[in-house]
Each structure stands twice: as C-alpha cells, then as structure tokens.
Design an enzyme around this catalytic site. Sequence first.
Site, PDB file in Angstrom:
ATOM      1  CG  HIS A   1      -2.006  -0.865   1.052  1.00 28.47           C
ATOM      2  ND1 HIS A   1      -2.094  -2.203   1.341  1.00 28.47           N
ATOM      3  CD2 HIS A   1      -3.301  -0.523   0.508  1.00 28.47           C
ATOM      4  CE1 HIS A   1      -3.102  -3.009   1.113  1.00 28.47           C
ATOM      5  NE2 HIS A   1      -4.142  -1.806   0.750  1.00 28.47           N
ATOM      6  N   GLY A   2       2.045   1.130   0.695  1.00 29.08           N
ATOM      7  CA  GLY A   2       2.928   2.474   0.601  1.00 29.08           C
ATOM      8  C   GLY A   2       4.247   2.229   0.995  1.00 29.08           C
TER       9      GLY A   2
END
Lengths: 476, 305
Positions: free
Chosen positions: A333-334
Amino acid sequence: MLFTEPIFFAFFAGVFCLYYLPPLRRLQVPLLLAASLCFYAYGQPYLLLLLLISAALSAIVSYAVMVSARRAARLRWAIAGVASNLAILGLFKYGGLIERSLAGVVGPPDDLLALVLTLPLPIGISFYTFHGISLIVDVLRSPNAAATVEAARPTAGQHLKHTLLYLTFFPQLVAGPIIKAHNFYPQIAAKRFADIDWLAATKALIVGYFLKRVIADNLQNATYLLSYPAFLTQSSLNLLVLDFGYSMRIFADFAGYSLIAIGLAKLLGYELPQNFNFPYIAESFSEFWTRWHMSLSAWLREYLYYPLGGNRKGGGRTYLNLMTVMCLGGLWHGAAWSYALWGGCHGLALVAERLARGTRFYRSPGLVSRIARIGLVFGVVTLAWTFFRLPHIAEAAAFFAAIVGNRHLPFQPGPAAVIALYAAPVIAYHAWYVWRRAGSPILHIAPRFEPVAYGVLASAILFNAGPLDAFIYFQF
Amino acid sequence: MPSSISNSRIAGGARALRAIAVATLVAIGCYAGLIALWQPTIGAGQDQESDVAIAVERFLYADAVPDAVIVGSSQAWRIPPRALGPRVANLALAAHNALTGLEIIARSGRVPHRIYVEINMIGRVRHDRFVDGVFAEPGYTLKRYVAALRTTYQPANVAISLLRRAVRGRDEVDYPRVQDRALHDTLIAGGEQSMTQAPEPRVLAGDVAKLQRLAGVLSSAGAELVFFEMPIEPQLEEANAVVAVREAVHAAFPADRACWNQDAPPLGLVSNDGTHLDSETAAKFWTTLAATSCQRPAVAAMPGK
C-alpha cells in the site's frame, strides 16, 4: 485525471462516442489503448515511459513463456519477468524507503539513482506491476499457455496489443480492481453499443459517485483534524469519532472508486471483478479480507499465500505465511514502515483468530455474539486505519496516547454530528445488505422504491458533493 | 427463445432506467423548489470549508452590496457575524489571506464603501485557484438563479444548521475560548513554532505587488481601504514571520498615504493559540477597528516596487 473532474467527463464522452462508431469498430482496441495512454499521460506525461516499458516487458516475457517449448526455458523467462516487475516496483516505489532505512549503512546513491529517487511515485505502479506478474504467472501455470489468456495462440503483435490494453485499461489503471489476466484477455473482442448493460452500469456509477463525492469527499473535511498535531487538541471521544469517520471515509472512497471503475468498464463492454462486499459486517478478520479490496486479497492468496504453502504445511507455517502475506500486503500500500505495521496488525489478528476459533465467542450463533464479533472486527480494523492516515509511526503512537490521555478535554458534538451524518448512509448501505441476506419482509416492498433511492442518491451528488479530492488509493 | 428472454430483459432494463431518470429529475426539482421557496438562513455549515463558501456566497448573491467588508485570513475570520451586524460582510477567510477577499470584491464588481484589509497572512498562504473556482462558469451564474446549487443550501449544511439552532439556540461560526490550561499552552507553543519562519521573499513580494494592484483597482472604484493587523500574543510581535510581513506591507502602503488602524488593541485580549482570538475577544477588537477614522484620502493606485 480523476474520475470526478469535469475534464474526465468530456474525455470519457469523446472516447465513448468514437468507440461505438460503426466505421471505427475494428479499431476499438487501439482506440481504447490510445485513450488509456492519454488518460495516464494527462497527469504525469514523463512517467508514461515507465508504464510503457513495464507493459512492453510483461508482454515480451509472457509471449516468450507462451511460445517456449521447454518447461525450463519457460520458467527462466517467467522468473526474469516477475523479478523485473518487482525491480521496477522496488526502485520506483520503495527506493526512497530503502535509502532512508539504510542511510548510514551504505553510502549515498550515485547520480542516476538519486535522480530516480527524486521522481514522484508513478501513479498506479502497484497495480500495473501486479497485473504484469499475474499475466506472466498465469501463462506459466497453464499446460496450454495460450488458451489461458488468449483464445488462440496470438501473433506477437496481437499479444503486445492485448497486453498493453490489459495493463493500461484506463477504468482500472490507477487503482484497480486488480483483474487477473485469464479473466481479462477473453473479453478482448469487438463490442456493440446494443450489448451495453445500461442499468447495471448506471447503478454502479450512481452508487460509486455518491460514495466518493458525497460521503468520502465531505468526510475528508470532517476528519481533517486527524492529522498531527491537530488531533492533540481533541478529546478522547472526539478522537475515536474521528477514527470512525476515517474508517467510513476510506471505505466510501475506495468502494466508490471501484464501483465507478466497474460502471465505466461496463459502458465499454468489459467486466471488472467486484472489489467490495459490505466489509464492515464481517464477523471475522478472515471474512473481512474476503469482503475488503477483494481483488487484492484474491491476488495475494493466489500468487503469494498458496505458493508459500498456504495452510497446508502445519499450524506454525500457516501463521508465518499469514504474517508474511499481510506484512507484504501492507507494504504494497505504501512505502513506509507504518503500512507494514498495519499489515502486521491484520496478520496478528488473523493468527489470533485462528487460535481462538474453537472458543465459545467464535462458535456462538446468537445475535448478541454475532454483533460482538462484528464490533470486534470493525473496532480493530478502524483503529488500524490510523496507520494509513498517520504514516509516521511516532504520530500514530501520539494519536493512541491522546485517546488515552485526552479524557479530561470536553467533547465537541458539532464535528461528531457531521461525521455521524455522513456515516449514516454507509451504515444504511451495510444494514440493507444484512436485511437482504436475512430475507427481511421490508425487501418485498423495496424493489418498488429502488428507482426513488437511486434518484435521491443521484440528486445528492448534484446538491451535496464535497470539495474535489484525489482518491486515497491513488497514492498507492 | 434466448432472444425473447434477452428482449424482455432489455425492455425491463429500459423501464428501470427510465424510472431512475424520472426519480432523479423529480428529486432535483423538489429540492430546488423547496430551497427557492424556503431560502432558510444558514449561519454556518458543516465544516470550516463550507463556512468559507457560505461567507463568499452570502456576499456574492445578496441583494444589496454591504457597506463594509473585512478581508483577511483565519485571524480576522474569528470576528463573529453577531458583532458585525447585517451591513458588514466578513470575507476574511480561513486558510486564505486578504488577497482572496479583495479579488472576489474586484471580480464581482460589488464594491463597498469601506474595506478593512487584515495584513497578517500576506505572503504566507496560497490561494491561487480558489477565486477562479468561485467565478467558474456555468456554476457562478447557475447558482445565482438556482439557490439549491450553492454550498450554503447543501442538504447537509441545512440539516446541521437546523440541528445547531435546535440544540444551541443560535447558528453562526463560533470559536469559544480554550479553557484547558495545558491545552492552551500546547496551542501557544504550536503558534510560536509556526511564526519562526519568515515567508519566502519572492512570494511575499508577489503578494504585496498584487495587493497594490487590487488596492488601486478598488480605490478607483470608490472604496476606502483601512489596513490593520489582528492582535497576537505579545511574545510573537517580533517573530520573523510577523516582522517581515509588517515591514513589506508598510513599505508599500506608508502611513502618510494609506489609512491604517493603529489604535492599540483593547487590554485583556487573549488568543487561543498565539495568533487566533476567540470569538468574544475578536468581537471586542472589532469595536475599535470599526471606529477607525481615516483622515487621509483613500489609497491611490501605487506602482509596484
């Protein structure tokens, strides 16, 4: 270009008209491809090159896997292709994180690497690299590789064209839903205007735009205090309400985006997989992951969890696999360790749930127990979202400390009322599903009022849209 | 057989689509009609961004041009409407500076007799696309004739306004005093921190030049400009950010050519966070600001430095 910007509506209208013009019917795929590249280049023209390189690489490698006669050669091509996709993702998405994490251990990066590290995160990189990996693995796995993704063995040119479309198809290019190669390729065919499922597309678009423009964009303002150091001024109860509001917002934002993508794809004659299935009524964490971002869960299950051994190699290995998949899924996700921590929290919850599966709490079929289980899952999931909103772990820790420490500050009902107002439709949306599943008598009269409900939602998009804001998942 | 099933499915789908379209039009018509007939008074909205939009729409779409308008930042935004009365509009907007309000006045052509210009945040906040959004067509014109399209009358704003009126008895932007001592100290420390850095010189110079241009345009249109600073905590008076802005604006609008409110603020003014007064205190400050008398002629257009 955002699905919610006026320019996008003009863009889509133009593409749609050209797409179904009878004289251009044979050019539908190139047209869609050109439109997708324009869509991507609108925001980051220079990063289009990276997308094209990644797509061309996946096309060449998958074709090589497809046409190679020997198993060993196919495996070598596939490993090279997957590794290249992961290298692109690693360099452009995680380069900064790795550099920061290794600062002091290794020397400073050379000029070229330093230049790459200064580039902004290419939008959609996590999605198109996963699509590329899916393609290569699907082709490798099948004994009859060509039939897996293409109806008949295509020429190199056709495969390149189809693969470029698969990886750049604009409704799902920047944030999914992640569609597997063997589900997309068979759909690549000439489309007819008469075959459009207008009703399904309209419903998906109305609910999608309502969730995004009315709920998520307004909750963006209503939850702005969930940022450091602003949250330090809020009472404990207000902080919990803010977290609840963010939980509603992230659902409305991403489920809204997914429905818009599904609706747009339907208008172009393509079916994208469902991405959300009322996740906040999940009674267990494992159920939550079959309802939240379903296309990513399915991808991780098929291409990571099962190859690691899944739950077939004993308890300890299952727990390790769960933790590995969830931590990597979090990091997907990040590029920050807080995302890995978020994934780790979910991994721990899944492990704890497996350990507690035989207890009365999990086995009781009573309504109170079910509500308690839903509350537990929702509470943990909501608290874990804090790592999304506050990606610096120290800030997230300060937030949790403030929940405990700010009990003496007065509760402010105003902001809480606004969050409750926008959370109500999301709760109603889930409640409607529960009633439908339980066969509630209210459903006998519901179909008659369905058009009214859609009419009200559509008018709310006109009258009550919030300030335009990017989709949360675009940053991933 | 399959084609008849398909035809009936298509016919059913078309009927359902028509029903949704009709329901949508009816819902839009009902709400637009309701707002046109009712036009409820909305004092404040669901959040600060809505409050800002409501303040702008109140100024743009009111029948009469107000006698005076305040332009500035979140600092003058704290002056409550109850202190201003019906003939004074507050276009000092949270998250903006005076240039936003001045540009709105200039582009709308609704020029009041007097404009109070708060200078505190000149050069310190960006506001590039906001005004363009306000005047973007066809929204700007449509909102004039279809009130329901204004942010002011968003269903959520109407609902929250009614709720606020029912619970609190009044409905307006309000910033109560921070009572908790420890929280107040934390906020003051945060305020001090934010004032240590002077604005970027290029940005400050650009804003001051724009201020000069807008002041010239509005003076020529008949407005009298009164410059002022919102009071801040004494220990912040010499902060880099404060001094840089003050010097730049005073150099562009010297006291012998421009009208300044230079009265000392009333004693006992207390801020919530070092730079923002609570609403009661801001109302007290307004009484001294409103009494400003300009002996000098209104600001004339001045060339940029």
